[in-house]
Design a protein around this motif. Structure first.
Motif, PDB file in Angstrom:
ATOM      1  N   PRO A 134       6.945   5.816   2.795  1.00  0.00           N
ATOM      2  CA  PRO A 134       5.699   6.276   2.180  1.00  0.00           C
ATOM      3  C   PRO A 134       5.836   7.603   1.435  1.00  0.00           C
ATOM      4  CG  PRO A 134       5.587   6.477   4.570  1.00  0.00           C
ATOM      5  CD  PRO A 134       6.884   5.784   4.251  1.00  0.00           C
ATOM      6  N   GLU A 135       6.779   8.431   1.842  1.00  0.00           N
ATOM      7  CA  GLU A 135       6.854   9.779   1.277  1.00  0.00           C
ATOM      8  C   GLU A 135       7.683   9.901  -0.002  1.00  0.00           C
ATOM      9  OE1 GLU A 135      10.160   9.129   4.125  1.00  0.00           O
ATOM     10  OE2 GLU A 135       8.022   8.862   4.278  1.00  0.00           O
ATOM     11  N   VAL A 136       8.480   8.877  -0.349  1.00  0.00           N
ATOM     12  CA  VAL A 136       9.332   9.013  -1.538  1.00  0.00           C
ATOM     13  C   VAL A 136       8.502   8.922  -2.811  1.00  0.00           C
ATOM     14  CG1 VAL A 136      11.426   8.178  -0.409  1.00  0.00           C
ATOM     15  CG2 VAL A 136       9.983   6.568  -1.654  1.00  0.00           C
ATOM     16  N   LYS A 137       8.947   9.650  -3.832  1.00  0.00           N
ATOM     17  CA  LYS A 137       8.244   9.673  -5.118  1.00  0.00           C
ATOM     18  C   LYS A 137       9.129   9.231  -6.270  1.00  0.00           C
ATOM     19  CE  LYS A 137       5.153  13.339  -3.741  1.00  0.00           C
ATOM     20  NZ  LYS A 137       4.701  14.697  -3.922  1.00  0.00           N
ATOM     21  N   TYR A 138      10.444   9.366  -6.098  1.00  0.00           N
ATOM     22  CA  TYR A 138      11.365   9.098  -7.204  1.00  0.00           C
ATOM     23  C   TYR A 138      12.417   8.084  -6.782  1.00  0.00           C
ATOM     24  CZ  TYR A 138       9.216  13.395  -8.783  1.00  0.00           C
ATOM     25  OH  TYR A 138       8.300  14.340  -9.152  1.00  0.00           O
ATOM     26  N   TYR A 139      12.953   7.393  -7.779  1.00  0.00           N
ATOM     27  CA  TYR A 139      14.049   6.466  -7.497  1.00  0.00           C
ATOM     28  C   TYR A 139      14.918   6.304  -8.727  1.00  0.00           C
ATOM     29  CZ  TYR A 139      11.159   2.530  -9.417  1.00  0.00           C
ATOM     30  OH  TYR A 139      10.404   1.694 -10.191  1.00  0.00           O
ATOM     31  N   GLY A 140      16.097   5.740  -8.484  1.00  0.00           N
ATOM     32  CA  GLY A 140      17.042   5.425  -9.548  1.00  0.00           C
ATOM     33  C   GLY A 140      17.873   4.245  -9.094  1.00  0.00           C
ATOM     34  N   ALA A 141      18.246   3.383 -10.027  1.00  0.00           N
ATOM     35  CA  ALA A 141      18.961   2.158  -9.649  1.00  0.00           C
ATOM     36  C   ALA A 141      20.057   1.839 -10.653  1.00  0.00           C
ATOM     37  CB  ALA A 141      17.987   0.989  -9.557  1.00  0.00           C
ATOM     38  N   GLU A 162       0.805  -1.222   0.000  1.00  0.00           N
ATOM     39  CA  GLU A 162       0.000   0.000   0.000  1.00  0.00           C
ATOM     40  C   GLU A 162       0.839   1.274   0.000  1.00  0.00           C
ATOM     41  OE1 GLU A 162      -2.856  -0.465   3.157  1.00  0.00           O
ATOM     42  OE2 GLU A 162      -3.657  -2.289   2.250  1.00  0.00           O
ATOM     43  N   ARG A 163       1.890   1.251  -0.797  1.00  0.00           N
ATOM     44  CA  ARG A 163       2.723   2.440  -1.009  1.00  0.00           C
ATOM     45  C   ARG A 163       2.587   2.876  -2.464  1.00  0.00           C
ATOM     46  NH1 ARG A 163       2.880   1.554   3.789  1.00  0.00           N
ATOM     47  NH2 ARG A 163       4.676   1.765   5.151  1.00  0.00           N
ATOM     48  N   ASN A 164       2.788   4.163  -2.700  1.00  0.00           N
ATOM     49  CA  ASN A 164       2.750   4.670  -4.068  1.00  0.00           C
ATOM     50  C   ASN A 164       3.916   4.111  -4.881  1.00  0.00           C
ATOM     51  OD1 ASN A 164       4.447   6.367  -2.335  1.00  0.00           O
ATOM     52  ND2 ASN A 164       4.847   7.513  -4.203  1.00  0.00           N
ATOM     53  N   GLU A 165       3.705   3.963  -6.168  1.00  0.00           N
ATOM     54  CA  GLU A 165       4.804   3.544  -7.034  1.00  0.00           C
ATOM     55  C   GLU A 165       5.731   4.734  -7.250  1.00  0.00           C
ATOM     56  OE1 GLU A 165       3.439   1.712 -10.629  1.00  0.00           O
ATOM     57  OE2 GLU A 165       2.523   0.047  -9.551  1.00  0.00           O
ATOM     58  N   ASN A 221      18.635   4.401  -5.086  1.00  0.00           N
ATOM     59  CA  ASN A 221      18.439   5.657  -4.349  1.00  0.00           C
ATOM     60  C   ASN A 221      16.986   6.055  -4.449  1.00  0.00           C
ATOM     61  OD1 ASN A 221      21.565   6.561  -5.655  1.00  0.00           O
ATOM     62  ND2 ASN A 221      21.195   6.235  -3.482  1.00  0.00           N
ATOM     63  N   PHE A 222      16.438   6.524  -3.338  1.00  0.00           N
ATOM     64  CA  PHE A 222      15.053   7.019  -3.285  1.00  0.00           C
ATOM     65  C   PHE A 222      15.109   8.509  -2.934  1.00  0.00           C
ATOM     66  CE2 PHE A 222      14.824   2.556  -2.169  1.00  0.00           C
ATOM     67  CZ  PHE A 222      13.778   2.099  -2.957  1.00  0.00           C
ATOM     68  N   SER A 223      14.138   9.273  -3.442  1.00  0.00           N
ATOM     69  CA  SER A 223      14.157  10.720  -3.179  1.00  0.00           C
ATOM     70  C   SER A 223      12.752  11.287  -3.103  1.00  0.00           C
ATOM     71  CB  SER A 223      14.940  11.427  -4.282  1.00  0.00           C
ATOM     72  OG  SER A 223      15.001  12.812  -4.020  1.00  0.00           O
ATOM     73  N   LEU A 224      12.652  12.372  -2.349  1.00  0.00           N
ATOM     74  CA  LEU A 224      11.396  13.119  -2.261  1.00  0.00           C
ATOM     75  C   LEU A 224      11.243  14.052  -3.450  1.00  0.00           C
ATOM     76  CD1 LEU A 224      11.815  14.204   1.463  1.00  0.00           C
ATOM     77  CD2 LEU A 224      10.383  12.350   0.611  1.00  0.00           C
ATOM     78  N   ILE A 225      12.369  14.497  -3.975  1.00  0.00           N
ATOM     79  CA  ILE A 225      12.343  15.443  -5.091  1.00  0.00           C
ATOM     80  C   ILE A 225      13.094  14.858  -6.280  1.00  0.00           C
ATOM     81  CG2 ILE A 225      12.100  17.504  -3.660  1.00  0.00           C
ATOM     82  CD1 ILE A 225      15.113  17.897  -3.883  1.00  0.00           C
ATOM     83  N   GLN A 226      12.750  15.338  -7.451  1.00  0.00           N
ATOM     84  CA  GLN A 226      13.358  14.805  -8.659  1.00  0.00           C
ATOM     85  C   GLN A 226      14.758  15.322  -8.836  1.00  0.00           C
ATOM     86  OE1 GLN A 226      10.911  15.437 -12.076  1.00  0.00           O
ATOM     87  NE2 GLN A 226      11.796  13.764 -13.170  1.00  0.00           N
TER      88      GLN A 226
END
Length: 194
Positions: free
Chosen positions: A164-171, A66-69, A189-194
Motif C-alpha cells: 500500500p505504501e509504494v508510489k513509484y515503480y520501474g520494469a 484498492e491500492r494507489n496506482e 522494482n517498487f519504491s517509496l521514493i523516486q
C-alpha cells in the motif's frame, strides 16, 4: 493475437476465476539495445510494448485491490533494466539460466533499501504476443507439461504487487529466442521514493 488464442485465454481465465488482462491491439517486438557500461558488448531485445502493457496491468490490478496506482520513475526503471539485462547476459539455455534477485549479483546491481523487487522467467514454445507475456507474468501459463504460476498466485510476489505504501515503480521485459524456446525475463522494482 489470433481469435482462437484469445478465446483459449479467456476460457482459461474464466475456468480459474482469474481477472481479465488488458488487451493490446498491436503485438510486435520493439528492438532496444540496452547498451550501457554494465555490459557494453551485449545486445538484447527489450520488449518496450510488453513493458508498457505490464505497467498498465500492474496499476489495473492494484486499483482493483484498492491500492494507489504507481508512477513510473526513470531511476527505478534503470534498476530494473540493468538487472534484467544482466540476467539475460548470463542465460545459456533453459536448463542453465540465471534467474536470481539482484542482491545475489555484483554490488553495483543491488537496489536501495527503499526498493522491493519481483522477477520472473517464463518460457514459451512460440514467439509470444505482448498479451501472452503480461498474462504469463501476472497470471501464469497453463501447459500440458506443467503450469507456470504468475505473480498473483505467489503470496510473496502478490504482497509486493499490492504494497500500500509504494508510489513509484520501474520494469523491464526482455525476450530472447534460443532454439525452439522464447525466454521472457522480467524485473519490477517498487519504491517509496523516486
Amino acid at each position: 493475437m489470433k481469435t482462437n488464442q484469445i478465446l483459449k485465454l479467456l476460457n482459461f481465465l474464466v475456468l480459474f476465476g482469474l481477472p481479465f488482462p488488458i488487451f493490446c491491439q498491436e503485438n510486435y517486438l520493439v528492438d532496444m539495445t540496452y547498451n550501457t557500461n554494465y555490459d557494453g558488448a551485449f545486445t538484447s531485445k527489450q520488449n518496450l510494448e510488453a513493458t508498457e502493457l505490464l505497467y498498465k496491468e500492474i496499476n489495473y490490478y492494484r486499483s482493483r485491490n484498492e491500492r494507489n496506482e504507481c508512477i513510473v520513475s526513470p531511476t527505478i526503471v534503470n534498476y530494473a533494466c540493468r538487472w534484467g539485462n544482466y540476467m539475460v547476459t548470463k542465460h545459456v539455455d533453459e536448463s542453465n539460466n540465471f534467474y536470481h534477485h539482484s542482491y545475489t549479483g555484483p554490488d553495483e546491481y543491488h537496489i536501495p533499501n527503499s526498493c522491493s523487487e519481483i522477477i520472473h522467467l517464463v518460457y514459451f514454445g512460440h514467439k509470444p504476443s505482448n498479451v501472452e507475456i503480461v498474462s504469463g507474468l501476472m497470471y501464469g501459463v497453463a501447459r500440458p507439461t506443467g503450469n507456470v504460476i504468475g505473480w498473483i498466485q505467489s503470496k510473496g510476489h502478490n504482497e509486493a504487487l499490492l504494497q500500500p505504501e509504494v508510489k513509484y515503480y520501474g520494469a523491464s521485459v526482455y525476450v530472447i529466442q534460443q532454439g525452439q524456446w522464447w525466454a521472457v525475463y522480467s524485473v519490477v522494482n517498487f519504491s517509496l521514493i523516486q
